[in-house]
Motif scaffolding. Structure first.
Motif, PDB file in Angstrom:
ATOM      1  N   ILE A   5       0.845  -1.202   0.000  1.00 39.41           N
ATOM      2  CA  ILE A   5       0.000   0.000   0.000  1.00 39.41           C
ATOM      3  C   ILE A   5       0.874   1.243   0.000  1.00 39.41           C
ATOM      4  CG2 ILE A   5      -1.687   1.331   1.332  1.00 39.41           C
ATOM      5  CD1 ILE A   5      -2.863  -1.333   2.306  1.00 39.41           C
ATOM      6  N   LYS A   6       1.932   1.197   0.780  1.00 38.12           N
ATOM      7  CA  LYS A   6       2.861   2.336   0.820  1.00 38.12           C
ATOM      8  C   LYS A   6       3.549   2.517  -0.529  1.00 38.12           C
ATOM      9  CE  LYS A   6       6.846   4.082   3.414  1.00 38.12           C
ATOM     10  NZ  LYS A   6       7.820   3.810   4.501  1.00 38.12           N
ATOM     11  N   LYS A   7       3.923   1.400  -1.147  1.00 39.38           N
ATOM     12  CA  LYS A   7       4.581   1.454  -2.461  1.00 39.38           C
ATOM     13  C   LYS A   7       3.634   2.015  -3.517  1.00 39.38           C
ATOM     14  CE  LYS A   7       5.552  -2.519  -4.467  1.00 39.38           C
ATOM     15  NZ  LYS A   7       6.247  -3.794  -4.799  1.00 39.38           N
ATOM     16  N   ALA A   8       2.375   1.600  -3.446  1.00 36.70           N
ATOM     17  CA  ALA A   8       1.387   2.047  -4.435  1.00 36.70           C
ATOM     18  C   ALA A   8       1.119   3.544  -4.335  1.00 36.70           C
ATOM     19  CB  ALA A   8       0.086   1.272  -4.255  1.00 36.70           C
ATOM     20  N   LYS A   9       1.322   4.090  -3.164  1.00 32.29           N
ATOM     21  CA  LYS A   9       1.068   5.518  -2.951  1.00 32.29           C
ATOM     22  C   LYS A   9       1.925   6.385  -3.871  1.00 32.29           C
ATOM     23  CE  LYS A   9       1.333   9.081   0.669  1.00 32.29           C
ATOM     24  NZ  LYS A   9       1.705   9.359   2.092  1.00 32.29           N
ATOM     25  N   THR A  10       3.156   5.947  -4.129  1.00 29.80           N
ATOM     26  CA  THR A  10       4.075   6.743  -4.961  1.00 29.80           C
ATOM     27  C   THR A  10       4.342   6.107  -6.317  1.00 29.80           C
ATOM     28  OG1 THR A  10       5.959   5.650  -3.883  1.00 29.80           O
ATOM     29  CG2 THR A  10       5.226   7.751  -2.957  1.00 29.80           C
ATOM     30  N   ASP A  11       3.658   5.009  -6.620  1.00 28.60           N
ATOM     31  CA  ASP A  11       3.836   4.338  -7.912  1.00 28.60           C
ATOM     32  C   ASP A  11       2.962   5.034  -8.951  1.00 28.60           C
ATOM     33  OD1 ASP A  11       3.985   2.652 -10.089  1.00 28.60           O
ATOM     34  OD2 ASP A  11       3.797   0.803  -8.924  1.00 28.60           O
ATOM     35  N   SER A  12       3.594   5.655  -9.933  1.00 22.50           N
ATOM     36  CA  SER A  12       2.843   6.421 -10.939  1.00 22.50           C
ATOM     37  C   SER A  12       1.954   5.531 -11.801  1.00 22.50           C
ATOM     38  CB  SER A  12       3.816   7.200 -11.831  1.00 22.50           C
ATOM     39  OG  SER A  12       4.716   6.318 -12.487  1.00 22.50           O
ATOM     40  N   ASN A  13       2.249   4.248 -11.843  1.00 23.45           N
ATOM     41  CA  ASN A  13       1.427   3.328 -12.640  1.00 23.45           C
ATOM     42  C   ASN A  13       0.131   2.920 -11.929  1.00 23.45           C
ATOM     43  OD1 ASN A  13       3.163   3.173 -14.872  1.00 23.45           O
ATOM     44  ND2 ASN A  13       4.449   1.666 -13.837  1.00 23.45           N
ATOM     45  N   ILE A  14       0.084   3.105 -10.632  1.00 22.98           N
ATOM     46  CA  ILE A  14      -1.101   2.753  -9.850  1.00 22.98           C
ATOM     47  C   ILE A  14      -1.973   3.992  -9.694  1.00 22.98           C
ATOM     48  CG2 ILE A  14      -1.965   1.984  -7.611  1.00 22.98           C
ATOM     49  CD1 ILE A  14      -0.718  -0.259  -9.170  1.00 22.98           C
ATOM     50  N   LYS A  15      -3.200   3.895 -10.186  1.00 23.87           N
ATOM     51  CA  LYS A  15      -4.107   5.047 -10.149  1.00 23.87           C
ATOM     52  C   LYS A  15      -5.077   5.004  -8.964  1.00 23.87           C
ATOM     53  CE  LYS A  15      -2.251   6.632 -13.805  1.00 23.87           C
ATOM     54  NZ  LYS A  15      -1.304   7.777 -13.665  1.00 23.87           N
ATOM     55  N   GLY A  16      -5.235   3.830  -8.375  1.00 23.70           N
ATOM     56  CA  GLY A  16      -6.154   3.731  -7.251  1.00 23.70           C
ATOM     57  C   GLY A  16      -6.183   2.317  -6.697  1.00 23.70           C
TER      58      GLY A  16
END
Length: 589
Positions: free
Chosen positions: A86-97
């Protein structure tokens, strides 16, 4: 003779099949080692769906990883990887939500709290969270309530009726079998033995359960109130009056944002990510995201040689090595010693999620914690439960963090010795006789009742154990032993309550504990290293396969009733001397 040869032939074929399966597994493991990491496509959605119990660490399960025998369908992900992803997804530009898909939260409330707080932090990125389910349990709704939009199936089920806690009493069954549970304990509230000697809750136990259950429920209502902008009083009344019986009621009272079928929710997600309605969504499951090419760059994963050791203490406490789901005093003590002697390790976070167990094993671990604290900072992070022996091993730390809904305390000691004389004599027709060289040579014999003198000996041992327990807590918490005794007596507290009475120092999650450890060690950059080391995949093929298959068969046959089987199994294991264990399992749906 013909049947004999059939049997021999079948046995040979069986061994051949087992051998072939073993070779296939080994080849699959070797080949999987070279698998490429999954790619996260642009405009992807991270899917969170929790169908299995959430453990502290992701199991090193070769069967799930290889995707064979159907075990891949139940791939388990640990809290450690959930929070990291979840923390990684917060700054992953490929993850939109994030898409919270229907889940039955098989986790304690503190674990759910950790995930919920991680989702709240994720929202600071400006990315969306959408939740959908056909069935909302209160546990999953508490998690989902932080989403930007909460949807429920128009003909689904929405549970919102309050909390309850139930104890299974076994005295009647023991009476029918002719088995007497001989109890030796210290602590008015130490009610672990009540199911063996009573048919209902004692007044003291009812008092403590009402107290901590009320504390848990108050925290639940406060969290939902803040997320949904509905007053606590209103939420309490909705539950108390059973106002929400259908999804339409949940919409009416603003607990959800819409009644939708899954295809409608998926179309909503497509619009949010700019995907044509005729195309497929780009999604990645959280278990797959663990091994994705996206990386998080922060102080916890840098190139610094300084380390903070994360030592996991999860499960019941006993002697020996234990495993990923239980605490062995030998293995955990070794982990503490290793971290203590490693000059690169500057601080330690001891993650405790345990209802306790053997008082001797707890004391062995406590000693290692106390020795380690003299060398480097030790911070405890409490999970769902850190009670009795679980609190024993925590109390020597420099600082203790707990979630508001962590279950802790239960400072007390008990012993159970079964008297099975009537069972042997009357039910089985078995009698015993023998000789001995001393009056107490057969102390602990289950084929007869304890004598008054023997009971006095055991009571003195349990009293001594309680005195040692309260003393180490008093020393660790800088309190008087009389004060610890006043809040001890086996009484169970929530994290919020424990903060007020001085059993914990701060309310916070595992990340807060790591930050505190880094601050005490004066670290700005560091790596997290995990202990104890998890077993290799090859080793687990031998040790874990049989146990996992057995568990799956029982769960399949018993369904929801598996919890009762599991509880009875744990009760039978308590019949040894002495125990520092939480009175019972707490299950709140």
């Amino acid at each position: 003779m013909k049947q004999f040869f059939k049997f021999v032939l079948a046995t040979i074929v069986g061994f051949i099949l087992i051998g072939v399966l073993g070779v296939v597994l080994i080849i699959a493991i070797v080949s999987s080692a070279g698998d490429q990491k999954p790619q996260v496509e642009n405009n992807s959605i991270l899917t969170l769906e929790f169908k299995n119990p959430i453990t502290e660490r992701t199991p090193n399960n070769p069967l799930a990883d290889l995707g064979i025998l159907g075990f891949d369908k139940d791939k388990t992900i640990g809290l450690n990887d959930i929070l990291t992803n979840i923390k990684k997804a917060k700054t992953d530009s490929n993850i939109k939500g994030i898409y919270l898909n229907e889940s039955y939260m098989q986790s304690g409330q503190a674990t759910t709290e950790e995930i919920r707080n991680a989702l709240i932090d994720f929202k600071k990125s400006g990315k969306f969270i959408i939740a959908y389910s056909e069935v909302y349990t209160q546990g999953f709704y508490y998690l989902a309530s932080v989403a930007d939009k909460v949807y429920v199936n128009p003909n689904g089920y929405f549970e919102f009726g309050g909390f309850s806690s139930e104890v299974t009493f076994l005295k009647g069954a023991l009476d029918k079998l002719g088995i007497e549970a001989q109890i030796i304990k210290v602590g008015t509230f130490k009610s672990a033995v009540e199911p063996l000697v009573l048919t209902k809750m004692s007044d003291a136990n009812r008092l403590q359960v009402s107290s901590y259950l009320g504390s848990l429920y108050d925290h639940f209502l406060a969290g939902v109130s803040k997320s949904r902008n509905v007053s606590k009083d209103s939420l309490f009344n909705y539950a108390n009056r059973m106002s929400i019986q259908y999804p339409q009621d949940a919409l009416k009272y603003k607990l959800v944002d819409g009644l939708k079928y899954k295809d409608e929710v998926l179309n909503d997600l497509k619009k949010r990510t700019g995907v044509d309605l005729d195309d497929d969504l780009k999604t990645i499951e959280i278990s797959e995201y663990t091994n994705s090419t996206s990386e998080t760059k922060d102080e916890e994963s840098g190139s610094s040689s300084s380390r903070i050791a994360m030592i996991y203490a999860s499960g019941e406490i006993s002697g020996g090595d234990g495993d990923d789901n239980s605490i062995g005093s030998e293995k955990l003590s070794k982990a503490l010693r290793t971290a203590r002697l490693d000059k690169k390790v500057k601080a330690i976070v001891l993650r405790v999620n345990s209802p306790g167990g053997s008082s001797l094993a707890s004391d062995v671990i406590w000693r290692e914690v106390a020795l380690t604290k003299k060398v480097k900072p030790v911070i405890v992070s409490m999970g769902d439960v850190a009670a009795s022996g679980g609190y024993y091993i925590a109390c020597a730390a420099d600082s203790i963090f707990a979630e508001p809904n962590t279950i802790t305390g239960s400072i007390g000691i008990f012993a159970v010795l079964p008297n099975m004389q009537k069972f042997f004599n009357d039910k089985l027709g078995v009698t015993f006789d023998g000789v001995k060289t001393g009056q107490y040579a057969d102390l602990g014999d289950i084929s007869r009742a304890l004598t008054p003198a023997e009971r006095a000996i055991l009571q003195n041992q349990v009293n001594h154990g309680y005195d040692v327990f309260t003393k180490v807590v008093a020393d660790g918490r800088h309190k008087t032993q009389d004060y610890i005794n006043s809040i001890g007596q086996g009484r169970v507290w929530t994290g919020s309550q424990a903060l007020k009475i001085g059993l914990v120092d701060r309310l916070g999650n595992i990340h807060d504990a790591v930050k505190s450890a880094a601050k005490m060690a004066k670290l700005k950059n560091y790596k997290i290293v995990n202990y104890p080391e998890q077993e290799s995949k090859l080793k687990q093929l031998g040790s874990g396969f049989t146990a996992e298959v057995k568990t799956r068969i029982l769960q399949s046959e018993l369904g929801d009733n598996y919890q009762y089987y599991d509880q009875i199994k744990k009760v039978t294991k308590m019949m040894r001397i002495p125990q520092a264990r939480l009175p019972y399992n707490i299950s709140i749906k």
